[in-house]
Design an enzyme around this catalytic site. Structure first.
Site, PDB file in Angstrom:
ATOM      1  N   HIS A   8     -10.442  31.123  63.031  1.00 25.67           N
ATOM      2  CA  HIS A   8     -10.895  32.460  63.447  1.00 25.67           C
ATOM      3  C   HIS A   8     -12.385  32.445  63.791  1.00 25.67           C
ATOM      4  O   HIS A   8     -13.240  32.700  62.940  1.00 25.67           O
ATOM      5  CB  HIS A   8     -10.625  33.474  62.320  1.00 25.67           C
ATOM      6  CG  HIS A   8     -10.857  34.904  62.707  1.00 25.67           C
ATOM      7  ND1 HIS A   8      -9.833  35.830  62.820  1.00 25.67           N
ATOM      8  CD2 HIS A   8     -11.989  35.580  63.025  1.00 25.67           C
ATOM      9  CE1 HIS A   8     -10.330  37.003  63.165  1.00 25.67           C
ATOM     10  NE2 HIS A   8     -11.653  36.877  63.292  1.00 25.67           N
TER      11      HIS A   8
ATOM     12  N   HIS B  26     -15.029  33.629  67.218  1.00 27.12           N
ATOM     13  CA  HIS B  26     -15.169  34.239  68.545  1.00 27.12           C
ATOM     14  C   HIS B  26     -16.139  33.390  69.366  1.00 27.12           C
ATOM     15  O   HIS B  26     -17.248  33.105  68.911  1.00 27.12           O
ATOM     16  CB  HIS B  26     -15.678  35.669  68.423  1.00 27.12           C
ATOM     17  CG  HIS B  26     -14.718  36.580  67.712  1.00 27.12           C
ATOM     18  ND1 HIS B  26     -13.815  37.369  68.385  1.00 27.12           N
ATOM     19  CD2 HIS B  26     -14.505  36.799  66.393  1.00 27.12           C
ATOM     20  CE1 HIS B  26     -13.089  38.046  67.515  1.00 27.12           C
ATOM     21  NE2 HIS B  26     -13.486  37.722  66.291  1.00 27.12           N
TER      22      HIS B  26
ATOM     23  N   HIS C  64      -6.359  41.219  65.065  1.00 24.56           N
ATOM     24  CA  HIS C  64      -7.230  41.719  64.004  1.00 24.56           C
ATOM     25  C   HIS C  64      -6.595  42.973  63.393  1.00 24.56           C
ATOM     26  O   HIS C  64      -6.207  43.896  64.119  1.00 24.56           O
ATOM     27  CB  HIS C  64      -8.596  42.103  64.573  1.00 24.56           C
ATOM     28  CG  HIS C  64      -9.458  40.932  64.923  1.00 24.56           C
ATOM     29  ND1 HIS C  64      -9.043  39.910  65.735  1.00 24.56           N
ATOM     30  CD2 HIS C  64     -10.750  40.645  64.575  1.00 24.56           C
ATOM     31  CE1 HIS C  64     -10.036  39.031  65.880  1.00 24.56           C
ATOM     32  NE2 HIS C  64     -11.072  39.450  65.186  1.00 24.56           N
TER      33      HIS C  64
ATOM     34  N   GLU D  47      -9.088  45.056  58.409  1.00 26.84           N
ATOM     35  CA  GLU D  47     -10.497  44.824  58.085  1.00 26.84           C
ATOM     36  C   GLU D  47     -11.143  46.174  57.789  1.00 26.84           C
ATOM     37  O   GLU D  47     -11.762  46.363  56.751  1.00 26.84           O
ATOM     38  CB  GLU D  47     -11.193  44.119  59.244  1.00 26.84           C
ATOM     39  CG  GLU D  47     -12.658  43.794  58.991  1.00 26.84           C
ATOM     40  CD  GLU D  47     -13.336  43.175  60.211  1.00 26.84           C
ATOM     41  OE1 GLU D  47     -14.439  42.631  60.039  1.00 26.84           O
ATOM     42  OE2 GLU D  47     -12.786  43.257  61.328  1.00 26.84           O
TER      43      GLU D  47
ATOM     44  N   ASP E  33     -15.817  33.638  61.617  1.00 32.07           N
ATOM     45  CA  ASP E  33     -15.808  34.820  62.477  1.00 32.07           C
ATOM     46  C   ASP E  33     -16.857  34.699  63.593  1.00 32.07           C
ATOM     47  O   ASP E  33     -16.561  34.230  64.687  1.00 32.07           O
ATOM     48  CB  ASP E  33     -16.018  36.078  61.638  1.00 32.07           C
ATOM     49  CG  ASP E  33     -15.476  37.338  62.298  1.00 32.07           C
ATOM     50  OD1 ASP E  33     -14.832  37.231  63.354  1.00 32.07           O
ATOM     51  OD2 ASP E  33     -15.688  38.441  61.747  1.00 32.07           O
ATOM     52  N   ASP E  34     -18.079  35.154  63.334  1.00 34.02           N
ATOM     53  CA  ASP E  34     -19.206  35.062  64.276  1.00 34.02           C
ATOM     54  C   ASP E  34     -20.399  34.498  63.499  1.00 34.02           C
ATOM     55  O   ASP E  34     -21.307  35.247  63.105  1.00 34.02           O
ATOM     56  CB  ASP E  34     -19.544  36.446  64.843  1.00 34.02           C
ATOM     57  CG  ASP E  34     -18.337  37.139  65.458  1.00 34.02           C
ATOM     58  OD1 ASP E  34     -18.008  36.838  66.613  1.00 34.02           O
ATOM     59  OD2 ASP E  34     -17.710  37.962  64.759  1.00 34.02           O
TER      60      ASP E  34
END
Length: 335
Positions: free
Chosen positions: A20, A22, A200, A203, A281-282
């Site tokens: 996961h 981006h 997604h 969250e 994630d990021d």
């Protein structure tokens, strides 16, 4: 900096599988600033005084994320970005990585333009495998807050380029916009093209969002999904069906989904039998790396190397890749 114990050092350096991330969100701030300078684009408001990304909350994060992508204007920019993020991931022990890529940021959803961007992204993946030893795949994502109609263009791009590299389809963006079922057409298009599905959910909205993602879209993986812990019956269902959660603890803590690492439910979900994976994630937005995630999880929950090895193997088994690649990853993990 406090020196790590021998056990933590071993855990930090274990081979890792990340499902996961981006693509644009993994861009180092220095890389984006450099591109902005080359192109004479002023995005100074995107950064703090120390050069890190500046955002207040999740919605503001999305706007900063999209502002940063405005300097990525060509396939060559995306190739350079790919090499940067894959080299960084490999330096953290990641041997296999899946990234979310959006045609909305790569040609505006035009299939012909998307093919050019995708070719550059694949070149970066091939070079990174040769030079850094990391294998990667792409998951095309629609952007939830761009709406269901625009999502169809992303799904068409995904369906038209499904293959060895583009192996999945999913959805990111603002979870508080619309409903999962609004995007069923796009997910059905991707499914018919043979793509694996994730989205997604859970969250920001509660466990009902996770249930809807599974029931309405038929996904086999959930991005985040951590709010499922609030519904015991749903936790049992995820465990029984083997629905994999792509958990990003550091991201959840920085964005305020949970106030601290001790409050994060990843260990509770794992002990309940839900397949959990670990990702960043990021990473530059959330000041983390896969090594950091491993060390923080070990310190918080007392996980040992065996737990992390189990999670890496489960991640490899959940990866959206061909069986030959999966076997290669598992062999590297065992080695």
């Amino acid at each position: 900096m406090k020196e790590l114990s021998e056990e933590l050092t071993h855990i930090r350096d274990l081979p890792k599988v990340e499902l996961h991330t981006h693509y644009e969100g993994a861009a180092p701030p220095a890389f984006i600033r450099g591109l902005a300078k080359e192109k004479k684009i002023d995005i100074s408001k995107v950064f703090n005084a120390d050069g890190s990304y500046a955002f207040r909350d999740f919605v503001h994060f999305l706007s900063v994320y999209e502002a940063a992508t405005t300097v990525l204007k060509s396939p060559e920019d995306f190739k350079r970005l790919g090499l940067a993020i894959l080299e960084e991931a490999a330096s953290n022990g990641v041997i296999y990585m899946e990234s979310f890529v959006s045609p909305d940021f790569c040609g505006g959803g035009d299939v012909s333009a998307w093919r050019d961007y995708l070719a550059a992204i694949q070149e970066a993946a091939d070079e990174a495998k040769r030079d850094f030893g990391i294998t990667s795949r792409g998951i095309v994502t629609c952007i939830r807050h761009f709406g269901p109609e625009q999502a169809k263009t992303a799904a068409l791009c995904a369906a038209e380029t499904a293959g060895d590299f583009i192996t999945g389809f999913g959805m990111g963006g603002d979870e508080n916009q619309g409903a999962q079922r609004d995007f069923l057409y796009s997910f059905d298009m991707a499914r018919e093209a043979g793509l694996r599905l994730t989205t997604h959910a859970g969250e920001w909205r509660g466990p009902s969002e996770v249930r809807e993602a599974v029931q309405d879209l038929g996904v086999e993986r959930i991005g985040h999904g951590v709010r499922a812990v609030e519904d015991a019956a749903l936790v049992d269902e995820l465990a029984e069906k083997g629905i994999v959660l792509e958990v990003c603890p550091g991201s959840n803590v920085v964005l305020g989904v949970y106030p601290d690492w001790k409050s994060h439910p990843i260990d509770t979900l794992r002990r309940a039998g839900v397949p959990v994976t670990v990702s960043t994630d990021d990473p530059p937005f959330f000041h983390t790396t896969m090594r950091d995630e491993y060390v923080n999880l070990a310190n918080t929950f007392g996980w040992d190397a065996e737990v992390f090895s189990d999670i890496a193997r489960a991640s490899a088994k959940a990866a959206f890749c061909d069986e030959k690649t999966r076997t290669e990853i598992l062999e590297k993990l065992e080695a």
